[in-house]
Design a protein around this motif. Structure first.
Motif, PDB file in Angstrom:
ATOM      1  N   PHE A 121       8.532  -2.256  11.411  1.00 42.68           N
ATOM      2  CA  PHE A 121       8.411  -1.814  10.023  1.00 42.68           C
ATOM      3  C   PHE A 121       9.472  -0.769   9.698  1.00 42.68           C
ATOM      4  O   PHE A 121      10.094  -0.800   8.630  1.00 42.68           O
ATOM      5  CB  PHE A 121       7.024  -1.226   9.766  1.00 42.68           C
ATOM      6  CG  PHE A 121       5.973  -2.229   9.394  1.00 42.68           C
ATOM      7  CD1 PHE A 121       6.080  -2.953   8.216  1.00 42.68           C
ATOM      8  CD2 PHE A 121       4.881  -2.445  10.200  1.00 42.68           C
ATOM      9  CE1 PHE A 121       5.116  -3.879   7.852  1.00 42.68           C
ATOM     10  CE2 PHE A 121       3.908  -3.370   9.861  1.00 42.68           C
ATOM     11  CZ  PHE A 121       4.020  -4.089   8.677  1.00 42.68           C
ATOM     12  N   ILE A 122       9.675   0.177  10.605  1.00 46.72           N
ATOM     13  CA  ILE A 122      10.657   1.238  10.381  1.00 46.72           C
ATOM     14  C   ILE A 122      12.052   0.648  10.218  1.00 46.72           C
ATOM     15  O   ILE A 122      12.822   1.033   9.336  1.00 46.72           O
ATOM     16  CB  ILE A 122      10.619   2.256  11.533  1.00 46.72           C
ATOM     17  CG1 ILE A 122       9.286   3.021  11.511  1.00 46.72           C
ATOM     18  CG2 ILE A 122      11.798   3.236  11.436  1.00 46.72           C
ATOM     19  CD1 ILE A 122       9.055   3.878  12.730  1.00 46.72           C
ATOM     20  N   ARG A 123      12.383  -0.325  11.077  1.00 48.40           N
ATOM     21  CA  ARG A 123      13.696  -0.968  10.977  1.00 48.40           C
ATOM     22  C   ARG A 123      13.829  -1.772   9.693  1.00 48.40           C
ATOM     23  O   ARG A 123      14.858  -1.719   9.019  1.00 48.40           O
ATOM     24  CB  ARG A 123      13.931  -1.873  12.195  1.00 48.40           C
ATOM     25  CG  ARG A 123      14.138  -1.132  13.501  1.00 48.40           C
ATOM     26  CD  ARG A 123      14.674  -2.079  14.559  1.00 48.40           C
ATOM     27  NE  ARG A 123      13.743  -3.186  14.817  1.00 48.40           N
ATOM     28  CZ  ARG A 123      12.780  -3.155  15.732  1.00 48.40           C
ATOM     29  NH1 ARG A 123      12.599  -2.058  16.457  1.00 48.40           N
ATOM     30  NH2 ARG A 123      11.994  -4.200  15.920  1.00 48.40           N
ATOM     31  N   MET A 124      12.802  -2.533   9.363  1.00 47.29           N
ATOM     32  CA  MET A 124      12.876  -3.398   8.186  1.00 47.29           C
ATOM     33  C   MET A 124      13.151  -2.605   6.914  1.00 47.29           C
ATOM     34  O   MET A 124      13.965  -3.000   6.069  1.00 47.29           O
ATOM     35  CB  MET A 124      11.582  -4.194   8.029  1.00 47.29           C
ATOM     36  CG  MET A 124      11.500  -4.996   6.725  1.00 47.29           C
ATOM     37  SD  MET A 124      10.045  -6.053   6.615  1.00 47.29           S
ATOM     38  CE  MET A 124      10.500  -7.342   7.773  1.00 47.29           C
ATOM     39  N   TYR A 125      12.458  -1.486   6.763  1.00 47.40           N
ATOM     40  CA  TYR A 125      12.592  -0.707   5.532  1.00 47.40           C
ATOM     41  C   TYR A 125      13.523   0.493   5.689  1.00 47.40           C
ATOM     42  O   TYR A 125      13.572   1.356   4.801  1.00 47.40           O
ATOM     43  CB  TYR A 125      11.216  -0.245   5.064  1.00 47.40           C
ATOM     44  CG  TYR A 125      10.298  -1.394   4.704  1.00 47.40           C
ATOM     45  CD1 TYR A 125      10.610  -2.257   3.658  1.00 47.40           C
ATOM     46  CD2 TYR A 125       9.133  -1.641   5.429  1.00 47.40           C
ATOM     47  CE1 TYR A 125       9.784  -3.315   3.330  1.00 47.40           C
ATOM     48  CE2 TYR A 125       8.295  -2.705   5.106  1.00 47.40           C
ATOM     49  CZ  TYR A 125       8.624  -3.537   4.057  1.00 47.40           C
ATOM     50  OH  TYR A 125       7.802  -4.589   3.736  1.00 47.40           O
ATOM     51  N   ALA A 126      14.270   0.533   6.806  1.00 48.14           N
ATOM     52  CA  ALA A 126      15.257   1.606   7.038  1.00 48.14           C
ATOM     53  C   ALA A 126      14.642   2.984   6.832  1.00 48.14           C
ATOM     54  O   ALA A 126      15.246   3.885   6.246  1.00 48.14           O
ATOM     55  CB  ALA A 126      16.473   1.427   6.126  1.00 48.14           C
ATOM     56  N   LEU A 173       0.087   0.182   3.695  1.00 44.76           N
ATOM     57  CA  LEU A 173       0.692   1.384   3.128  1.00 44.76           C
ATOM     58  C   LEU A 173       2.186   1.426   3.413  1.00 44.76           C
ATOM     59  O   LEU A 173       2.996   1.690   2.510  1.00 44.76           O
ATOM     60  CB  LEU A 173       0.011   2.623   3.713  1.00 44.76           C
ATOM     61  CG  LEU A 173       0.619   3.973   3.318  1.00 44.76           C
ATOM     62  CD1 LEU A 173       0.495   4.201   1.820  1.00 44.76           C
ATOM     63  CD2 LEU A 173      -0.035   5.102   4.101  1.00 44.76           C
ATOM     64  N   ILE A 174       2.571   1.180   4.652  1.00 44.58           N
ATOM     65  CA  ILE A 174       3.990   1.256   5.021  1.00 44.58           C
ATOM     66  C   ILE A 174       4.810   0.221   4.260  1.00 44.58           C
ATOM     67  O   ILE A 174       5.890   0.518   3.743  1.00 44.58           O
ATOM     68  CB  ILE A 174       4.163   1.066   6.540  1.00 44.58           C
ATOM     69  CG1 ILE A 174       3.514   2.228   7.294  1.00 44.58           C
ATOM     70  CG2 ILE A 174       5.641   0.975   6.905  1.00 44.58           C
ATOM     71  CD1 ILE A 174       3.515   2.027   8.793  1.00 44.58           C
ATOM     72  N   SER A 175       4.308  -1.009   4.184  1.00 46.17           N
ATOM     73  CA  SER A 175       5.067  -2.043   3.487  1.00 46.17           C
ATOM     74  C   SER A 175       5.157  -1.738   1.995  1.00 46.17           C
ATOM     75  O   SER A 175       6.197  -1.970   1.362  1.00 46.17           O
ATOM     76  CB  SER A 175       4.440  -3.415   3.720  1.00 46.17           C
ATOM     77  OG  SER A 175       3.104  -3.454   3.263  1.00 46.17           O
TER      78      SER A 175
END
Length: 296
Positions: A121-126, A173-175
């Motif tokens: 998730f962290i990588r996908m949304y930088a 929440l993260i997405s």
């Protein structure tokens, strides 16, 4: 950067740390092993708050500053100031230190995540590119989800179903944050180009389009447009257009009594035999078979 430290304890704080036995269980459970909350807390007006982890943390750390200011330093980079309504993410195994401002100590909501999906998730949304400002609705969503998850974890620490629900809530929440607040100006420009291209396609499903015309309308070179679609959708633009046509055809087959020839013509394909071959290639079944499959 202020170095007065108070490593523990703030008035009216909220703090939950997952027991070791539950971390082990969650790391083995099919529905939580890829992402689960190991620590969660809220530190209001955290004067002299300071943390330093030279070797980094085994968890991914999310810090949302709701009031005041603080600073974060990762690796060998310079300290970055965190202002109200900013979210910062520190990936696992990243050396770091952070603390509250002396003149306006921050109030922070924070949680630690473990699991491979957290990193994805962290990588996908930088999210590790630097603090991002959350829009008003995202701020409210963050606090609401945080409070619900904190109460659930505190009240039913032992419950695997509760941890599974919390895991799914944090994913959502993260997405949501990633979509609403993430991305650089360059990323948003790419998204704008993509949306412009797709809108051009959807307005012309009953026609044929040419790549040069699509590129001209979008404002990109043909090569750049192909690269954009390959990176964002996994397929080139004209193939994406054909898939939009077939998607429209599936709706017509399901919701209307049009003949297969009429369906083909309505999406700009004059040859029903070519339409049938293309439809089967993309959906795995012929138009007549697809129509006969019960829907809903």
């Amino acid at each position: 950067m202020e170095m007065t430290r108070k490593p523990e304890g703030f008035e009216a704080e909220k703090l939950f740390i997952l027991p070791e036995y539950m971390q082990t269980e969650l790391s083995r459970s099919e529905l939580t092993r890829d992402l689960f909350v190991s620590d969660i807390g809220f530190f209001p007006h955290a004067k002299h708050h300071y943390r330093e982890r030279p070797e980094g943390s085994s968890s991914h750390i999310f810090i949302f500053c709701s009031e005041g200011e603080g600073w974060i330093e990762t690796g060998h980079s310079q300290a970055i100031t965190l202002h109200p309504n900013h979210l910062a993410v520190i990936p696992a195994a990243t050396p770091h230190r952070y603390g509250a401002s002396a003149h306006a100590p921050w109030s922070i909501y924070w949680f630690h995540l473990q699991g491979d999906h957290a990193a994805a998730f962290i990588r996908m949304y930088a999210m590790n590119a630097g603090p991002v400002h959350l829009p008003a609705f995202a701020q409210s969503e963050f606090k609401d989800v945080f409070n619900k998850c904190y109460v659930l974890l505190s009240d039913k620490t032992y419950s695997l179903p509760i941890h599974t629900h919390v895991s799914q809530s944090i994913r959502q929440l993260i997405s949501s944050i990633g979509i609403s607040a993430g991305g650089t100006a360059k990323d948003k420009k790419r998204e704008q180009y993509l949306e412009t291209s797709i809108r051009y396609m959807t307005d012309r499903l009953e026609e044929s389009i040419r790549l040069p015309d699509l590129a001209k309308h979008t404002g990109l070179s043909q090569q750049h447009l192909i690269l954009l679609f390959n990176e964002e959708t996994g397929i080139p633009p004209i193939e994406y257009f054909l898939r939009l046509k077939i998607q429209k055809a599936t709706q017509l087959l399901s919701l209307t009594g049009l003949s297969i020839k009429e369906v083909a013509a309505s999406i700009g394909i004059a040859d029903p035999y070519y339409f049938s071959r293309l439809f089967k290639k993309m959906t795995g079944s012929s138009p007549s078979t697809y129509r006969s499959i019960p829907k809903g």
